[in-house]
Design a protein around this motif. Structure first.
Motif, short mmCIF file in Angstrom:
data_model
loop_
_atom_site.label_atom_id
_atom_site.label_comp_id
_atom_site.label_asym_id
_atom_site.label_seq_id
_atom_site.Cartn_x
_atom_site.Cartn_y
_atom_site.Cartn_z
N GLY A 170 19.05 -12.67 10.64
CA GLY A 170 19.77 -12.75 9.38
C GLY A 170 18.96 -12.37 8.15
O GLY A 170 19.43 -12.50 7.03
N ARG A 171 17.75 -11.89 8.34
CA ARG A 171 16.90 -11.46 7.22
C ARG A 171 16.59 -9.98 7.37
O ARG A 171 16.59 -9.45 8.47
N VAL A 172 16.27 -9.35 6.26
CA VAL A 172 15.89 -7.95 6.27
C VAL A 172 14.48 -7.85 5.71
O VAL A 172 14.17 -8.43 4.67
N TYR A 173 13.63 -7.13 6.42
CA TYR A 173 12.24 -6.94 6.02
C TYR A 173 11.98 -5.47 5.78
O TYR A 173 12.62 -4.61 6.39
N ILE A 174 11.03 -5.18 4.91
CA ILE A 174 10.62 -3.80 4.66
C ILE A 174 9.15 -3.68 5.02
O ILE A 174 8.36 -4.61 4.79
N LYS A 175 8.79 -2.56 5.66
CA LYS A 175 7.39 -2.35 6.01
C LYS A 175 7.09 -0.86 5.94
O LYS A 175 7.99 -0.03 6.08
N PRO A 176 5.83 -0.53 5.70
CA PRO A 176 5.46 0.89 5.70
C PRO A 176 5.72 1.50 7.06
O PRO A 176 5.53 0.86 8.09
N SER A 177 6.20 2.72 7.06
CA SER A 177 6.44 3.45 8.30
C SER A 177 5.37 4.51 8.42
O SER A 177 5.24 5.36 7.56
N LYS A 178 4.60 4.43 9.47
CA LYS A 178 3.52 5.41 9.66
C LYS A 178 3.83 6.27 10.88
O LYS A 178 4.06 5.75 11.96
N ASP A 179 3.86 7.58 10.68
CA ASP A 179 3.97 8.45 11.83
C ASP A 179 2.57 8.97 12.16
O ASP A 179 1.62 8.76 11.42
N GLY A 235 0.81 -1.22 0.00
CA GLY A 235 0.00 0.00 0.00
C GLY A 235 0.84 1.26 0.00
O GLY A 235 0.42 2.29 0.53
N LEU A 236 2.02 1.20 -0.60
CA LEU A 236 2.93 2.35 -0.61
C LEU A 236 2.61 3.29 -1.76
O LEU A 236 2.29 2.87 -2.86
N ARG A 237 2.71 4.59 -1.45
CA ARG A 237 2.49 5.63 -2.44
C ARG A 237 3.71 6.55 -2.46
O ARG A 237 4.50 6.53 -1.52
N PRO A 238 3.86 7.37 -3.51
CA PRO A 238 4.99 8.29 -3.56
C PRO A 238 5.07 9.13 -2.28
O PRO A 238 4.06 9.54 -1.73
N SER A 239 6.26 9.31 -1.79
CA SER A 239 6.64 10.06 -0.59
C SER A 239 6.33 9.33 0.72
O SER A 239 6.62 9.84 1.79
N ASP A 240 5.73 8.12 0.66
CA ASP A 240 5.58 7.33 1.87
C ASP A 240 6.96 6.94 2.39
O ASP A 240 7.92 6.86 1.64
N LYS A 241 7.04 6.69 3.66
CA LYS A 241 8.29 6.24 4.28
C LYS A 241 8.19 4.75 4.55
O LYS A 241 7.10 4.21 4.75
N VAL A 242 9.35 4.08 4.54
CA VAL A 242 9.40 2.66 4.85
C VAL A 242 10.45 2.44 5.94
O VAL A 242 11.33 3.27 6.16
N GLU A 243 10.32 1.33 6.63
CA GLU A 243 11.29 0.92 7.64
C GLU A 243 11.91 -0.40 7.21
O GLU A 243 11.24 -1.24 6.62
N PHE A 244 13.19 -0.55 7.51
CA PHE A 244 13.88 -1.81 7.27
C PHE A 244 14.12 -2.46 8.62
O PHE A 244 14.64 -1.83 9.54
N LEU A 245 13.73 -3.71 8.74
CA LEU A 245 13.89 -4.45 9.98
C LEU A 245 14.86 -5.59 9.74
O LEU A 245 14.71 -6.35 8.78
#
Length: 86
Positions: A38-47, A24-34
């Motif tokens: 040993g794995r890296v995940y990406i998720k939407p970052s909501k403030d 559900g990402l749109r332009p200018s949305d922020k994401v977080e890397f977790l």
């Protein structure tokens, strides 16, 4: 599913459209890397400002009540992060 993308000289990557749609990402949305096990995940970052107006409530909250609720939620999230590290 595996999708490949290139890294620019500035360390930037393009998130494939199917992943952006799934998250559900749109332009200018922020994401977080977790990084976890040993794995890296990406998720939407909501403030909190991004969430403004997304919740419907019949009750009207004062600014001080909202401040208190926000601080409680932030403290709760921090406790969860600390607990997940151990």
């Amino acid at each position: 599913m595996e999708l490949a993308t290139s890294i620019t000289s500035q360390g930037q990557v393009t998130i494939p459209v199917s992943i952006r749609r799934h998250l559900g990402l749109r332009p200018s949305d922020k994401v977080e890397f977790l990084k976890e096990n040993g794995r890296v995940y990406i998720k939407p970052s909501k403030d909190f400002l991004q969430l403004k107006g997304t919740l419907k409530s019949k009750r009207k909250y004062t600014d001080s009540e909202l401040d208190k609720l926000i601080l409680e939620q932030v403290a709760h999230e921090q406790k969860k992060k600390v607990a997940n590290r151990h």
